[in-house]
Write a protein that holds these residues in place. Structure first.
Motif, PDB file in Angstrom:
ATOM      1  N   UNK A  48      45.014  24.545  33.064  1.00 11.17           N
ATOM      2  CA  UNK A  48      44.923  22.881  33.208  1.00 11.17           C
ATOM      3  C   UNK A  48      45.671  22.263  34.193  1.00 11.17           C
ATOM      4  N   UNK A  49      46.295  22.985  35.119  1.00 11.41           N
ATOM      5  CA  UNK A  49      46.938  22.545  36.404  1.00 11.41           C
ATOM      6  C   UNK A  49      46.027  22.759  37.517  1.00 11.41           C
ATOM      7  N   UNK A  50      45.107  21.888  37.868  1.00  8.91           N
ATOM      8  CA  UNK A  50      44.197  22.519  39.001  1.00  8.91           C
ATOM      9  C   UNK A  50      44.721  22.256  40.199  1.00  8.91           C
ATOM     10  N   UNK A  51      45.792  21.639  40.465  1.00 10.18           N
ATOM     11  CA  UNK A  51      46.442  21.469  41.764  1.00 10.18           C
ATOM     12  C   UNK A  51      47.113  22.676  42.141  1.00 10.18           C
ATOM     13  N   UNK A  52      47.938  23.189  41.052  1.00 10.72           N
ATOM     14  CA  UNK A  52      48.763  24.355  41.599  1.00 10.72           C
ATOM     15  C   UNK A  52      47.730  25.875  41.359  1.00 10.72           C
ATOM     16  N   UNK A  53      47.300  25.714  40.130  1.00  8.39           N
ATOM     17  CA  UNK A  53      46.241  26.737  39.845  1.00  8.39           C
ATOM     18  C   UNK A  53      46.955  28.149  39.811  1.00  8.39           C
ATOM     19  N   UNK A  54      48.258  28.257  39.332  1.00 10.88           N
ATOM     20  CA  UNK A  54      49.164  29.373  39.205  1.00 10.88           C
ATOM     21  C   UNK A  54      48.381  30.431  38.505  1.00 10.88           C
ATOM     22  N   UNK A  55      47.978  29.988  37.222  1.00 12.03           N
ATOM     23  CA  UNK A  55      47.291  31.023  36.478  1.00 12.03           C
ATOM     24  C   UNK A  55      46.048  31.755  37.059  1.00 12.03           C
ATOM     25  N   UNK A  56      45.317  30.687  37.532  1.00 11.88           N
ATOM     26  CA  UNK A  56      44.080  31.010  38.286  1.00 11.88           C
ATOM     27  C   UNK A  56      44.318  32.069  39.337  1.00 11.88           C
ATOM     28  N   UNK A  57      44.984  31.656  40.195  1.00 13.51           N
ATOM     29  CA  UNK A  57      45.413  32.407  41.622  1.00 13.51           C
ATOM     30  C   UNK A  57      46.000  33.763  41.145  1.00 13.51           C
ATOM     31  N   UNK A  58      46.817  33.853  40.055  1.00 12.86           N
ATOM     32  CA  UNK A  58      47.469  34.956  39.777  1.00 12.86           C
ATOM     33  C   UNK A  58      46.261  36.159  39.415  1.00 12.86           C
ATOM     34  N   UNK A  59      45.168  35.692  38.467  1.00  8.88           N
ATOM     35  CA  UNK A  59      44.087  36.150  38.241  1.00  8.88           C
ATOM     36  C   UNK A  59      43.131  36.591  39.298  1.00  8.88           C
ATOM     37  N   UNK A  60      43.122  35.774  40.151  1.00  9.21           N
ATOM     38  CA  UNK A  60      42.139  36.128  41.301  1.00  9.21           C
ATOM     39  C   UNK A  60      42.904  37.208  42.180  1.00  9.21           C
ATOM     40  N   UNK A  61      44.030  37.068  42.343  1.00 11.01           N
ATOM     41  CA  UNK A  61      44.819  38.266  43.019  1.00 11.01           C
ATOM     42  C   UNK A  61      44.752  39.500  42.407  1.00 11.01           C
ATOM     43  N   UNK A  62      44.659  39.355  40.887  1.00 11.95           N
ATOM     44  CA  UNK A  62      44.654  40.777  40.295  1.00 11.95           C
ATOM     45  C   UNK A  62      43.117  41.384  40.380  1.00 11.95           C
ATOM     46  N   UNK A  63      42.046  40.578  40.308  1.00  5.92           N
ATOM     47  CA  UNK A  63      40.744  40.964  40.685  1.00  5.92           C
ATOM     48  C   UNK A  63      40.825  41.570  42.091  1.00  5.92           C
ATOM     49  N   UNK A  64      41.218  41.072  43.046  1.00  6.90           N
ATOM     50  CA  UNK A  64      41.012  41.583  44.302  1.00  6.90           C
ATOM     51  C   UNK A  64      41.676  42.650  44.530  1.00  6.90           C
ATOM     52  N   UNK A  65      42.955  42.851  44.115  1.00  4.74           N
ATOM     53  CA  UNK A  65      43.987  44.076  44.239  1.00  4.74           C
ATOM     54  C   UNK A  65      43.314  45.153  43.656  1.00  4.74           C
ATOM     55  N   UNK A  66      42.542  45.071  42.398  1.00  6.13           N
ATOM     56  CA  UNK A  66      41.930  45.957  41.793  1.00  6.13           C
ATOM     57  C   UNK A  66      40.869  46.555  42.459  1.00  6.13           C
ATOM     58  N   UNK A  67      39.994  45.703  43.027  1.00  9.29           N
ATOM     59  CA  UNK A  67      38.942  45.872  43.849  1.00  9.29           C
ATOM     60  C   UNK A  67      39.316  46.755  45.121  1.00  9.29           C
ATOM     61  N   UNK A  68      40.400  46.200  45.788  1.00  9.69           N
ATOM     62  CA  UNK A  68      40.858  46.907  47.047  1.00  9.69           C
ATOM     63  C   UNK A  68      41.279  48.425  46.667  1.00  9.69           C
ATOM     64  N   UNK A  69      42.203  48.450  45.602  1.00 10.39           N
ATOM     65  CA  UNK A  69      42.470  49.872  45.219  1.00 10.39           C
ATOM     66  C   UNK A  69      41.648  50.703  44.441  1.00 10.39           C
ATOM     67  N   UNK A  70      40.622  50.246  44.001  1.00  8.84           N
ATOM     68  CA  UNK A  70      39.579  50.888  43.162  1.00  8.84           C
ATOM     69  C   UNK A  70      40.371  51.006  41.716  1.00  8.84           C
ATOM     70  N   UNK A  71      40.935  50.209  40.962  1.00  7.52           N
ATOM     71  CA  UNK A  71      41.728  50.499  39.688  1.00  7.52           C
ATOM     72  C   UNK A  71      40.968  49.457  38.835  1.00  7.52           C
ATOM     73  N   UNK A  72      41.251  50.087  37.681  1.00  8.71           N
ATOM     74  CA  UNK A  72      40.322  49.511  36.509  1.00  8.71           C
ATOM     75  C   UNK A  72      41.666  48.614  35.772  1.00  8.71           C
ATOM     76  N   UNK A  73      41.406  47.127  36.096  1.00  7.45           N
ATOM     77  CA  UNK A  73      42.568  46.538  35.561  1.00  7.45           C
ATOM     78  C   UNK A  73      41.947  45.557  34.385  1.00  7.45           C
ATOM     79  N   UNK A  74      42.327  45.477  33.237  1.00  5.34           N
ATOM     80  CA  UNK A  74      41.807  44.366  32.624  1.00  5.34           C
ATOM     81  C   UNK A  74      42.220  42.936  32.713  1.00  5.34           C
ATOM     82  N   UNK A  75      41.069  42.020  32.876  1.00  3.51           N
ATOM     83  CA  UNK A  75      41.436  41.000  33.537  1.00  3.51           C
ATOM     84  C   UNK A  75      40.783  39.762  32.532  1.00  3.51           C
ATOM     85  N   UNK A  76      41.349  38.905  32.095  1.00  8.22           N
ATOM     86  CA  UNK A  76      40.907  37.789  31.349  1.00  8.22           C
ATOM     87  C   UNK A  76      39.903  37.141  32.065  1.00  8.22           C
ATOM     88  N   UNK A  77      39.090  36.425  31.264  1.00  9.96           N
ATOM     89  CA  UNK A  77      38.263  35.410  32.067  1.00  9.96           C
ATOM     90  C   UNK A  77      39.165  34.356  32.324  1.00  9.96           C
TER      91      UNK A  77
END
Length: 274
Positions: A48-77
């Motif tokens: 709900x903090x659309x300005x800082x987007x800390x949670x969203x950025x954290x999970x975006x980083x998770x998706x990107x890192x998983x793809x880069x390292x070819x890791x299966x990381x559970x990611x919440x929607x």
């Protein structure tokens, strides 16, 4: 997927709420959401903090890192909702859209707003992280400067009290309020004892539970760029004793929330690993 925590068509809603910044609220929200996903639950996270987007950025980083390292990381929607007039309807719509998930974790902004209040009013579990200091304690209670005895609840405790009453009138639901003592220090034992006593006294008056949170560890901050948590043992490098201790803190935190289905899920995971 684990059986629905909140029952068919009824996700269990966990709201992270604290009107004071710097308490570790967003970091805690991410770790709760990912821990639940690791346990096999279907999880959605609303930022709900659309300005800082800390949670969203954290999970975006998770998706990107998983793809880069070819890791299966559970990611919440994840969904981000602007904190603007009229957007409480967007929050309600998102909660309805995700009602068949097991859990929805909502991270509120560190300020009072109609959107934050709307989230509080729909919480099944309300988590309030706070630093272990009387500066943060002042959010929920005022103490006597000489004796450190609680004089009266503060505005946020009164807000939660009103929210609980409104929730009971609306659908008969209850709100389990949990206060997390984040960033517990090993020093200043006198302050820790005073804080523990004040929290214990206030908890009986306004009805919350106190659970140890995450201590002040560099580890938690360093994981953000990769979107990892201490449960991602297959992705962590140089796993140390400090990591082990911090992971134990995280597991104790999640266990202390007493979320529906958590004990069953962890027992099943332990049996599968044996």
């Amino acid at each position: 997927m684990v059986s629905a925590a909140g029952g068919p068509g009824r996700a269990h809603i966990i709201v992270l709420g604290n009107e004071k910044g710097g308490s570790g609220k967003s970091t805690t929200a991410v770790h709760i959401a990912v821990a639940l996903a690791h346990a096999g639950f279907d999880v959605g996270a609303i930022d709900l903090d659309a300005r800082q987007r800390t949670v969203a950025r954290y999970l975006e980083n998770r998706v990107n890192f998983g793809k880069k390292r070819e890791l299966e990381l559970p990611v919440p929607a994840v969904a981000v909702i602007e904190d603007a007039p009229g957007d409480t309807d967007l929050l309600i719509d998102q909660l309805l859209e995700w009602r068949d998930r097991d859990f929805i974790v909502v991270d509120t902004p560190g300020r009072d707003s109609p959107l934050a209040r709307a989230a509080l009013g729909r919480a099944d579990t309300l988590v309030t992280p706070m630093n272990d200091s009387f500066v943060d304690f002042d959010l929920i209670g005022q103490v006597d400067p000489e004796t450190f005895k609680v004089k009266k609840p503060s505005f946020y405790a009164e807000l939660i009290w009103d929210t609980r009453k409104a929730r009971a009138r609306t659908d008969g639901g209850t709100v389990d309020w949990v206060v997390l003592r984040n960033r517990l220090a090993n020093l200043d034992a006198r302050n820790m004892r005073r804080m523990a006593a004040a929290l214990g006294e206030l908890s009986k008056r306004v009805g919350f539970r106190v659970v140890p949170g995450l201590s002040e560890r560099v580890i938690f901050r360093e994981l953000f760029p990769r979107g990892l948590t201490l449960l991602d043992t297959n992705a962590l490098e140089d796993f140390s004793l400090s990591h082990v201790a911090a992971r134990a803190e995280l597991r104790a935190l999640i266990g202390g929330l007493a979320l529906p289905g958590w004990d069953t899920a962890t027992a099943a995971a332990a049996a599968a690993a044996a």
